[in-house]
Write a protein that holds these residues in place. Structure first.
Motif, PDB file in Angstrom:
ATOM      1  N   VAL A 174     -13.133 -23.864 -12.709  1.00 15.98           N
ATOM      2  CA  VAL A 174     -12.281 -24.653 -13.587  1.00 15.98           C
ATOM      3  C   VAL A 174     -11.183 -23.762 -14.158  1.00 15.98           C
ATOM      4  O   VAL A 174     -11.449 -22.856 -14.934  1.00 15.98           O
ATOM      5  N   THR A 175      -9.982 -24.037 -13.738  1.00 16.13           N
ATOM      6  CA  THR A 175      -8.812 -23.303 -14.221  1.00 16.13           C
ATOM      7  C   THR A 175      -7.844 -24.292 -14.858  1.00 16.13           C
ATOM      8  O   THR A 175      -7.972 -25.506 -14.686  1.00 16.13           O
ATOM      9  N   TYR A 176      -6.885 -23.772 -15.557  1.00 16.22           N
ATOM     10  CA  TYR A 176      -5.868 -24.622 -16.168  1.00 16.22           C
ATOM     11  C   TYR A 176      -5.163 -25.450 -15.092  1.00 16.22           C
ATOM     12  O   TYR A 176      -4.936 -26.644 -15.278  1.00 16.22           O
ATOM     13  N   GLN A 177      -4.851 -24.832 -13.970  1.00 16.34           N
ATOM     14  CA  GLN A 177      -4.144 -25.532 -12.890  1.00 16.34           C
ATOM     15  C   GLN A 177      -4.988 -26.684 -12.335  1.00 16.34           C
ATOM     16  O   GLN A 177      -4.462 -27.768 -12.057  1.00 16.34           O
ATOM     17  N   LEU A 178      -6.288 -26.463 -12.156  1.00 19.43           N
ATOM     18  CA  LEU A 178      -7.169 -27.527 -11.667  1.00 19.43           C
ATOM     19  C   LEU A 178      -7.220 -28.672 -12.676  1.00 19.43           C
ATOM     20  O   LEU A 178      -7.096 -29.841 -12.306  1.00 19.43           O
ATOM     21  N   LEU A 179      -7.396 -28.344 -13.949  1.00 17.32           N
ATOM     22  CA  LEU A 179      -7.450 -29.383 -14.975  1.00 17.32           C
ATOM     23  C   LEU A 179      -6.156 -30.185 -15.013  1.00 17.32           C
ATOM     24  O   LEU A 179      -6.177 -31.407 -15.142  1.00 17.32           O
ATOM     25  N   LYS A 180      -5.039 -29.502 -14.900  1.00 15.10           N
ATOM     26  CA  LYS A 180      -3.739 -30.178 -14.919  1.00 15.10           C
ATOM     27  C   LYS A 180      -3.629 -31.130 -13.719  1.00 15.10           C
ATOM     28  O   LYS A 180      -3.141 -32.250 -13.862  1.00 15.10           O
ATOM     29  N   SER A 181      -4.114 -30.686 -12.563  1.00 13.09           N
ATOM     30  CA  SER A 181      -4.012 -31.526 -11.368  1.00 13.09           C
ATOM     31  C   SER A 181      -4.955 -32.737 -11.426  1.00 13.09           C
ATOM     32  O   SER A 181      -4.724 -33.738 -10.765  1.00 13.09           O
ATOM     33  N   LYS A 182      -6.010 -32.664 -12.207  1.00 14.47           N
ATOM     34  CA  LYS A 182      -6.988 -33.752 -12.332  1.00 14.47           C
ATOM     35  C   LYS A 182      -6.859 -34.490 -13.666  1.00 14.47           C
ATOM     36  O   LYS A 182      -7.745 -35.243 -14.064  1.00 14.47           O
ATOM     37  N   GLN A 183      -5.747 -34.275 -14.332  1.00 17.15           N
ATOM     38  CA  GLN A 183      -5.539 -34.805 -15.670  1.00 17.15           C
ATOM     39  C   GLN A 183      -5.726 -36.326 -15.762  1.00 17.15           C
ATOM     40  O   GLN A 183      -6.387 -36.827 -16.669  1.00 17.15           O
ATOM     41  N   GLY A 184      -5.177 -37.063 -14.827  1.00  9.95           N
ATOM     42  CA  GLY A 184      -5.303 -38.522 -14.847  1.00  9.95           C
ATOM     43  C   GLY A 184      -6.755 -38.972 -14.784  1.00  9.95           C
ATOM     44  O   GLY A 184      -7.175 -39.858 -15.532  1.00  9.95           O
ATOM     45  N   SER A 185      -7.536 -38.366 -13.890  1.00 11.57           N
ATOM     46  CA  SER A 185      -8.955 -38.714 -13.768  1.00 11.57           C
ATOM     47  C   SER A 185      -9.720 -38.340 -15.022  1.00 11.57           C
ATOM     48  O   SER A 185     -10.607 -39.075 -15.470  1.00 11.57           O
ATOM     49  N   LEU A 186      -9.400 -37.184 -15.604  1.00 10.60           N
ATOM     50  CA  LEU A 186     -10.069 -36.764 -16.832  1.00 10.60           C
ATOM     51  C   LEU A 186      -9.729 -37.695 -17.987  1.00 10.60           C
ATOM     52  O   LEU A 186     -10.588 -38.010 -18.816  1.00 10.60           O
ATOM     53  N   MET A 187      -8.499 -38.174 -18.038  1.00  6.77           N
ATOM     54  CA  MET A 187      -8.103 -39.120 -19.082  1.00  6.77           C
ATOM     55  C   MET A 187      -8.853 -40.442 -18.926  1.00  6.77           C
ATOM     56  O   MET A 187      -9.311 -41.021 -19.912  1.00  6.77           O
ATOM     57  N   ARG A 188      -9.027 -40.901 -17.683  1.00  7.77           N
ATOM     58  CA  ARG A 188      -9.795 -42.125 -17.451  1.00  7.77           C
ATOM     59  C   ARG A 188     -11.260 -41.925 -17.857  1.00  7.77           C
ATOM     60  O   ARG A 188     -11.888 -42.805 -18.442  1.00  7.77           O
ATOM     61  N   TYR A 189     -11.797 -40.744 -17.542  1.00  6.92           N
ATOM     62  CA  TYR A 189     -13.169 -40.409 -17.935  1.00  6.92           C
ATOM     63  C   TYR A 189     -13.314 -40.495 -19.458  1.00  6.92           C
ATOM     64  O   TYR A 189     -14.270 -41.085 -19.972  1.00  6.92           O
ATOM     65  N   CYS A 190     -12.361 -39.917 -20.181  1.00  4.43           N
ATOM     66  CA  CYS A 190     -12.409 -39.938 -21.648  1.00  4.43           C
ATOM     67  C   CYS A 190     -12.290 -41.355 -22.193  1.00  4.43           C
ATOM     68  O   CYS A 190     -12.994 -41.724 -23.130  1.00  4.43           O
ATOM     69  N   LYS A 191     -11.417 -42.128 -21.605  1.00  2.89           N
ATOM     70  CA  LYS A 191     -11.213 -43.506 -22.065  1.00  2.89           C
ATOM     71  C   LYS A 191     -12.496 -44.318 -21.876  1.00  2.89           C
ATOM     72  O   LYS A 191     -12.839 -45.161 -22.706  1.00  2.89           O
ATOM     73  N   THR A 192     -13.233 -44.038 -20.818  1.00  2.06           N
ATOM     74  CA  THR A 192     -14.485 -44.732 -20.530  1.00  2.06           C
ATOM     75  C   THR A 192     -15.622 -44.248 -21.425  1.00  2.06           C
ATOM     76  O   THR A 192     -16.455 -45.033 -21.857  1.00  2.06           O
ATOM     77  N   ASN A 193     -15.657 -42.949 -21.721  1.00  2.62           N
ATOM     78  CA  ASN A 193     -16.813 -42.354 -22.398  1.00  2.62           C
ATOM     79  C   ASN A 193     -16.682 -42.160 -23.907  1.00  2.62           C
ATOM     80  O   ASN A 193     -17.692 -41.937 -24.574  1.00  2.62           O
ATOM     81  N   PHE A 194     -15.473 -42.204 -24.453  1.00  2.06           N
ATOM     82  CA  PHE A 194     -15.284 -41.994 -25.889  1.00  2.06           C
ATOM     83  C   PHE A 194     -14.508 -43.160 -26.474  1.00  2.06           C
ATOM     84  O   PHE A 194     -13.325 -43.340 -26.181  1.00  2.06           O
ATOM     85  N   LYS A 195     -15.174 -43.950 -27.317  1.00  2.00           N
ATOM     86  CA  LYS A 195     -14.561 -45.175 -27.822  1.00  2.00           C
ATOM     87  C   LYS A 195     -13.356 -44.948 -28.730  1.00  2.00           C
ATOM     88  O   LYS A 195     -12.551 -45.849 -28.916  1.00  2.00           O
ATOM     89  N   ASP A 196     -13.192 -43.727 -29.266  1.00  2.00           N
ATOM     90  CA  ASP A 196     -12.031 -43.460 -30.122  1.00  2.00           C
ATOM     91  C   ASP A 196     -10.938 -42.651 -29.413  1.00  2.00           C
ATOM     92  O   ASP A 196      -9.954 -42.260 -30.030  1.00  2.00           O
ATOM     93  N   TYR A 197     -11.092 -42.409 -28.125  1.00  2.00           N
ATOM     94  CA  TYR A 197     -10.078 -41.666 -27.363  1.00  2.00           C
ATOM     95  C   TYR A 197      -8.918 -42.597 -27.026  1.00  2.00           C
ATOM     96  O   TYR A 197      -9.117 -43.719 -26.556  1.00  2.00           O
ATOM     97  N   GLN A 198      -7.703 -42.124 -27.273  1.00  2.00           N
ATOM     98  CA  GLN A 198      -6.507 -42.911 -26.973  1.00  2.00           C
ATOM     99  C   GLN A 198      -5.572 -42.051 -26.120  1.00  2.00           C
ATOM    100  O   GLN A 198      -4.973 -41.097 -26.608  1.00  2.00           O
ATOM    101  N   ASP A 199      -5.461 -42.403 -24.859  1.00  2.00           N
ATOM    102  CA  ASP A 199      -4.692 -41.583 -23.926  1.00  2.00           C
ATOM    103  C   ASP A 199      -3.202 -41.543 -24.244  1.00  2.00           C
ATOM    104  O   ASP A 199      -2.514 -40.611 -23.847  1.00  2.00           O
ATOM    105  N   TYR A 200      -2.690 -42.514 -24.971  1.00  2.00           N
ATOM    106  CA  TYR A 200      -1.261 -42.544 -25.274  1.00  2.00           C
ATOM    107  C   TYR A 200      -0.888 -41.667 -26.477  1.00  2.00           C
ATOM    108  O   TYR A 200       0.284 -41.447 -26.738  1.00  2.00           O
ATOM    109  N   LYS A 201      -1.868 -41.152 -27.208  1.00  2.00           N
ATOM    110  CA  LYS A 201      -1.578 -40.278 -28.348  1.00  2.00           C
ATOM    111  C   LYS A 201      -1.027 -38.943 -27.836  1.00  2.00           C
ATOM    112  O   LYS A 201      -1.260 -38.548 -26.697  1.00  2.00           O
ATOM    113  N   TRP A 202      -0.345 -38.220 -28.702  1.00  2.00           N
ATOM    114  CA  TRP A 202       0.276 -36.950 -28.311  1.00  2.00           C
ATOM    115  C   TRP A 202      -0.736 -35.945 -27.786  1.00  2.00           C
ATOM    116  O   TRP A 202      -0.414 -35.074 -27.001  1.00  2.00           O
TER     117      TRP A 202
END
Length: 199
Positions: free
Chosen positions: A46-74
């Motif tokens: 897990v590197t910064y570059q890998l996380l950046k490349s998978k950012q969309g999937s990670l954001m979807r994961y957060c939206k599914t798993n954390f009820k207070d996560y808001q992907d549109y926030k800064w």
């Protein structure tokens, strides 16, 4: 960029710590263990570059798993990338609480989550006692009353912890920070020189 306005005694939010740790991560490799995160990131380090490349999937994961996560926030992208490192994982109630202030003990837990150490606590000790003992042994924090680590962390607390954790050498540059006391100016300026804070 505003010079001299970092306000080092201001309480620090969880999301700000997440962003700082992402900057540290960009210089090191971590490994993911959680199966659903593993499905997103695969078997690569897990590197910064890998996380950046998978950012969309990670954001979807957060939206599914954390009820207070808001992907549109800064902070949406940064929080998702930190979840990918597994240094930030949320609470049992299904929240991640990015807008909540963070305690000194929680900062140490996140910062030291990749280190292996004895995490046993004695009956009656605070949940963070083993983490604090380890941080003291490593020279990240100075010995003081255990209860004090339950207080909210300030930006200078986090700056000192990161400075000591990374074992940085003090900056010799003149400080760009005007609102920091003499002792903390070296720490703040060093992190500024390392491009970990901007002021």
């Amino acid at each position: 960029m505003i010079y001299g306005g970092y306000i080092m005694n201001k309480k620090i939010k969880r999301v700000v710590l997440s962003i700082l740790l992402l900057l540290i991560l960009s210089q090191s490799a971590l490994y993911a263990n959680q199966s659903s995160i593993k499905e997103i990131l695969g078997d690569e380090p897990v590197t910064y570059q890998l996380l950046k490349s998978k950012q969309g999937s990670l954001m979807r994961y957060c939206k599914t798993n954390f009820k207070d996560y808001q992907d549109y926030k800064w902070y949406g992208q940064s929080v998702a990338m930190m979840v990918g490192t597994e240094k930030v994982g949320g609470y049992p109630d299904g929240t991640i609480r990015p807008d909540q202030n963070i305690t000194q003990a929680e900062v140490l837990k996140v910062l030291l989550s990749g280190d292996e150490f004895n995490q046993e606590i004695q009956e009656g000790e605070k949940w963070y006692a083993a983490i604090v003992r380890y941080a003291q042994e490593q020279g990240i924090v100075s010995p003081r009353a255990m209860e004090s680590y339950g207080k909210q962390a300030t930006r200078i607390d986090v700056a000192n912890y990161i400075y000591n954790y990374l074992q940085l050498r003090p900056s010799t540059n003149e400080s760009v920070f005007k609102d920091v006391n003499i002792i903390d100016k070296k720490v703040a300026q060093t992190l500024y020189d390392e491009m970990l804070i901007a002021g």
